[in-house]
Design a protein around this motif. Structure first.
Motif, PDB file in Angstrom:
ATOM      1  N   PRO A  68      75.118  29.510  15.617  1.00  0.00           N
ATOM      2  CA  PRO A  68      74.117  28.446  15.565  1.00  0.00           C
ATOM      3  C   PRO A  68      72.730  28.990  15.899  1.00  0.00           C
ATOM      4  CG  PRO A  68      76.028  27.750  16.832  1.00  0.00           C
ATOM      5  CD  PRO A  68      76.181  29.220  16.577  1.00  0.00           C
ATOM      6  N   ARG A  69      71.736  28.625  15.122  1.00  0.00           N
ATOM      7  CA  ARG A  69      70.364  29.077  15.367  1.00  0.00           C
ATOM      8  C   ARG A  69      69.887  28.563  16.711  1.00  0.00           C
ATOM      9  NH1 ARG A  69      67.136  32.551  13.388  1.00  0.00           N
ATOM     10  NH2 ARG A  69      65.379  31.130  13.399  1.00  0.00           N
ATOM     11  N   LYS A  86      77.468  32.491  21.262  1.00  0.00           N
ATOM     12  CA  LYS A  86      76.111  33.046  21.194  1.00  0.00           C
ATOM     13  C   LYS A  86      75.381  32.497  19.982  1.00  0.00           C
ATOM     14  CE  LYS A  86      76.784  37.495  23.430  1.00  0.00           C
ATOM     15  NZ  LYS A  86      76.737  38.952  23.257  1.00  0.00           N
ATOM     16  N   PRO A  87      74.073  32.320  20.110  1.00  0.00           N
ATOM     17  CA  PRO A  87      73.286  31.913  18.948  1.00  0.00           C
ATOM     18  C   PRO A  87      73.205  33.058  17.944  1.00  0.00           C
ATOM     19  CG  PRO A  87      71.844  32.449  20.779  1.00  0.00           C
ATOM     20  CD  PRO A  87      73.254  32.524  21.308  1.00  0.00           C
ATOM     21  N   GLY A  88      72.844  32.714  16.710  1.00  0.00           N
ATOM     22  CA  GLY A  88      72.761  33.731  15.673  1.00  0.00           C
ATOM     23  C   GLY A  88      71.467  33.655  14.882  1.00  0.00           C
ATOM     24  N   ILE A  89      71.205  34.721  14.148  1.00  0.00           N
ATOM     25  CA  ILE A  89      70.040  34.757  13.268  1.00  0.00           C
ATOM     26  C   ILE A  89      70.246  33.817  12.091  1.00  0.00           C
ATOM     27  CG2 ILE A  89      68.691  36.220  11.711  1.00  0.00           C
ATOM     28  CD1 ILE A  89      69.174  38.535  13.633  1.00  0.00           C
ATOM     29  N   THR A  90      71.482  33.772  11.613  1.00  0.00           N
ATOM     30  CA  THR A  90      71.831  32.851  10.537  1.00  0.00           C
ATOM     31  C   THR A  90      73.111  32.126  10.924  1.00  0.00           C
ATOM     32  OG1 THR A  90      72.174  32.609   8.149  1.00  0.00           O
ATOM     33  CG2 THR A  90      73.177  34.538   9.200  1.00  0.00           C
ATOM     34  N   GLY A  91      73.388  31.040  10.246  1.00  0.00           N
ATOM     35  CA  GLY A  91      74.590  30.288  10.579  1.00  0.00           C
ATOM     36  C   GLY A  91      75.002  29.351   9.460  1.00  0.00           C
ATOM     37  N   TRP A  92      76.056  28.594   9.721  1.00  0.00           N
ATOM     38  CA  TRP A  92      76.608  27.682   8.727  1.00  0.00           C
ATOM     39  C   TRP A  92      75.582  26.626   8.309  1.00  0.00           C
ATOM     40  CZ3 TRP A  92      79.935  28.380   5.290  1.00  0.00           C
ATOM     41  CH2 TRP A  92      80.651  27.341   4.683  1.00  0.00           C
ATOM     42  N   ALA A  93      74.797  26.128   9.246  1.00  0.00           N
ATOM     43  CA  ALA A  93      73.767  25.136   8.911  1.00  0.00           C
ATOM     44  C   ALA A  93      72.674  25.761   8.044  1.00  0.00           C
ATOM     45  CB  ALA A  93      73.162  24.547  10.178  1.00  0.00           C
ATOM     46  N   GLN A  94      72.349  27.035   8.269  1.00  0.00           N
ATOM     47  CA  GLN A  94      71.295  27.674   7.489  1.00  0.00           C
ATOM     48  C   GLN A  94      71.708  27.871   6.032  1.00  0.00           C
ATOM     49  OE1 GLN A  94      71.829  28.496  10.829  1.00  0.00           O
ATOM     50  NE2 GLN A  94      70.023  27.224  11.012  1.00  0.00           N
ATOM     51  N   TRP A  98      81.036  22.680  13.615  1.00  0.00           N
ATOM     52  CA  TRP A  98      82.105  23.087  12.693  1.00  0.00           C
ATOM     53  C   TRP A  98      82.275  24.597  12.761  1.00  0.00           C
ATOM     54  CZ3 TRP A  98      82.840  26.388   8.686  1.00  0.00           C
ATOM     55  CH2 TRP A  98      84.015  26.238   7.958  1.00  0.00           C
ATOM     56  N   TYR A  99      81.162  25.322  12.769  1.00  0.00           N
ATOM     57  CA  TYR A  99      81.239  26.782  12.859  1.00  0.00           C
ATOM     58  C   TYR A  99      81.894  27.216  14.172  1.00  0.00           C
ATOM     59  CZ  TYR A  99      80.180  31.666  13.268  1.00  0.00           C
ATOM     60  OH  TYR A  99      80.316  33.016  13.454  1.00  0.00           O
ATOM     61  N   VAL A 100      81.519  26.584  15.279  1.00  0.00           N
ATOM     62  CA  VAL A 100      82.115  26.919  16.575  1.00  0.00           C
ATOM     63  C   VAL A 100      83.638  26.783  16.498  1.00  0.00           C
ATOM     64  CG1 VAL A 100      82.358  26.132  18.981  1.00  0.00           C
ATOM     65  CG2 VAL A 100      80.078  26.325  17.954  1.00  0.00           C
TER      66      VAL A 100
END
Length: 141
Positions: free
Chosen positions: A49-50, A71-79, A97-99
């Protein structure tokens, strides 16, 4: 982005403060490159997640707060499923959902879709803003 303010000292909307260089940087997503340092330090992942503004923390409900379980990410499912062009509710739905579904293969899929999104310059801006609308805590959850 400039620091231009109105007569009351409030920052102007993003669309009025975004410079030509800032617009280019956003369209090409090169503003994300410094985040690689955070990945190398172990503070972030490539996918997750951003991170959002810390000023939003007190606005999250229990469902929305689940995005912090990893952990947060540079990109993710929402992006890769709308970026800034989707609602806050949808972003949180995708993050959670990604988690619940994260895996190596899903991360590979997200990374591939991210590259395609960057080249297509898809979903960079929200419909009514140069970047994204601020989160105000309202949710359907």
């Amino acid at each position: 982005m400039s620091d231009k303010k109105d007569n009351d000292g409030k920052l102007l909307p993003d669309a009025q403060r975004l410079t030509a260089i800032g617009s280019f940087v956003r369209k090409t997503s090169i503003d994300e490159l410094p985040q690689l340092v955070n990945v190398l330090k172990g503070d972030m992942s490539l996918v997750g997640p951003r991170p959002l503004l810390s000023s939003y923390l007190h606005l999250y409900d229990d469902f929305q707060n689940r995005r912090h379980e990893i952990k947060p990410g540079i990109t993710g499912w929402a992006q890769v499923n709308g970026r800034n062009a989707i609602s806050w509710d949808k972003k949180f739905e995708y993050d959670v959902w990604y988690v619940d579904h994260m895996s190596f293969l899903l991360d590979c899929k997200i990374l591939i879709k991210t590259v395609l999104k960057v080249f297509k310059r898809d979903g960079i801006n929200a419909a009514n803003a140069a970047t994204t609308e601020p989160f105000n805590g309202h949710s359907n959850k």
